[in-house]
Design an enzyme around this catalytic site. Structure first.
Site, mmCIF file in Angstrom:
data_model
loop_
_atom_site.group_PDB
_atom_site.id
_atom_site.type_symbol
_atom_site.label_atom_id
_atom_site.label_comp_id
_atom_site.label_asym_id
_atom_site.label_seq_id
_atom_site.Cartn_x
_atom_site.Cartn_y
_atom_site.Cartn_z
ATOM 1 N N HIS A 129 3.669 5.727 -3.122
ATOM 2 C CA HIS A 129 2.210 5.692 -3.174
ATOM 3 C C HIS A 129 1.676 4.584 -2.286
ATOM 4 C CE1 HIS A 129 0.773 8.547 -6.142
ATOM 5 N NE2 HIS A 129 1.858 8.318 -6.862
ATOM 6 N N CYS A 198 0.765 7.980 2.329
ATOM 7 C CA CYS A 198 -0.412 8.719 2.785
ATOM 8 C C CYS A 198 -1.281 7.883 3.709
ATOM 9 C CB CYS A 198 -1.223 9.269 1.612
ATOM 10 S SG CYS A 198 -1.969 8.017 0.597
ATOM 11 N N ARG A 207 -0.140 11.486 7.197
ATOM 12 C CA ARG A 207 0.938 10.707 6.596
ATOM 13 C C ARG A 207 1.310 9.579 7.548
ATOM 14 N NH1 ARG A 207 -0.713 13.487 3.414
ATOM 15 N NH2 ARG A 207 0.293 15.019 2.095
#
Lengths: 230, 58
Positions: A129, A198, A207
């Protein structure tokens, strides 16, 4: 059914909706971080318990069994390594779990199924994340060529070195986790590592990718590698 | 809506205030425990992988 009633009900709905949104933001920014931090600490603790409990299969294999013996496959959703990236913080340490499903990524970094095992020839690809759930890869754009990515599986320290500035690509660009990712500049088979997260920070249109190659390994008995102590 | 709830709570003002507080906390708990975890994957912050085949990361 008066005008007063309509106005009052409408304003109550607005206040309720506003409160809900504020609560949701608090949940995203604050609560997921708390949950993820305690989950990641739990996973690292579990790994360290495992490693201290007895000689892991790999080290037993190194001394006794023939080297051809297949190592135990990673179990889905279970941690198998700890990653350290000094650039992201001297105390930055996250567990690496097998798989990249939503539930796994809430508890640590996720190792892509069907990519190479840690330290082996091929591409060891890991997703994490950027924001929410502890923000593990928040400072991903700060990574620079030469930065160390250190991992341990309980028997060996693996030191990878980043080879590129973070590379922006599209979500469908599966080629970046190929055994020899073309865009990385690597031309032959090798022991590579790929990190994905991300981009932009709060979006999902792109990405961000970083590639690294295996620089050195050392058994855990010899202590932490110089990339972490130096 | 809130006026209606307030009128239907039993007891005097203090009891009503206490029950209201408990109700608010219960609602917040339900939201944090079940509603937000359900809604959160619908937002883009989960998309950190490159294989689209992984429907689970959406």
């Amino acid at each position: 059914m008066t005008v007063r009633w309509i106005v009052r009900t409408a304003s109550e709905i607005c206040v309720t909706a506003g409160t809900l949104i504020v609560l949701f933001v608090v949940y995203l920014l604050f609560w997921t971080g708390i949950r993820a931090d305690s989950a990641m600490d739990g996973e690292i603790g579990r790994l360290q318990d495992q490693w201290s409990a007895g000689p892991p299969a790999a080290s037993a294999g190194r001394s006794a069994a023939p080297p051809a013996a297949e190592p135990r496959p990673y179990e889905p959703g279970k941690p198998f390594a700890v990653m350290y990236i000094p650039r992201l913080g001297t105390d930055w340490a996250k567990p690496v779990l097998q798989g990249t499903t939503t539930g796994v990524l809430q508890r640590g970094l996720g190792h892509y199924d069907r990519t190479a095992r840690l330290g082996e020839t091929g591409n060891f690809a890991v997703a994490g994340h950027r924001r929410t759930y502890g923000d593990p890869f928040k400072d991903f754009p700060e990574l620079r060529p030469g930065d160390a990515v250190v991992l341990t599986d309980g028997t060996t320290w693996f030191t990878y070195r980043i080879d590129n500035r973070p590379y922006t690509t599209l979500p469908a660009d599966i080629g970046v986790i190929d055994p020899v990712p073309q865009k990385s500049g690597y031309r032959g088979p090798g022991r590579y590592l790929t990190l994905t997260t991300c981009e932009p920070e709060w979006g999902h249109s792109h990405r961000l990718i970083a590639w690294a190659h295996l620089d050195s390994t050392q058994p855990v008995e010899q202590g932490r590698p110089s990339a972490l102590t130096g | 809506m809130y006026g209606w709830i307030w009128r239907h709570l039993p007891g005097n003002t203090w009891v009503k205030a206490l029950i209201s507080l408990v109700l608010v906390l219960a609602v917040v708990f339900v939201l944090f425990q079940w509603v937000f975890p359900w809604a959160e994957p619908l937002l883009p912050f989960n998309d950190v992988t490159v294989d689209q085949g992984m429907a689970g990361t959406r």
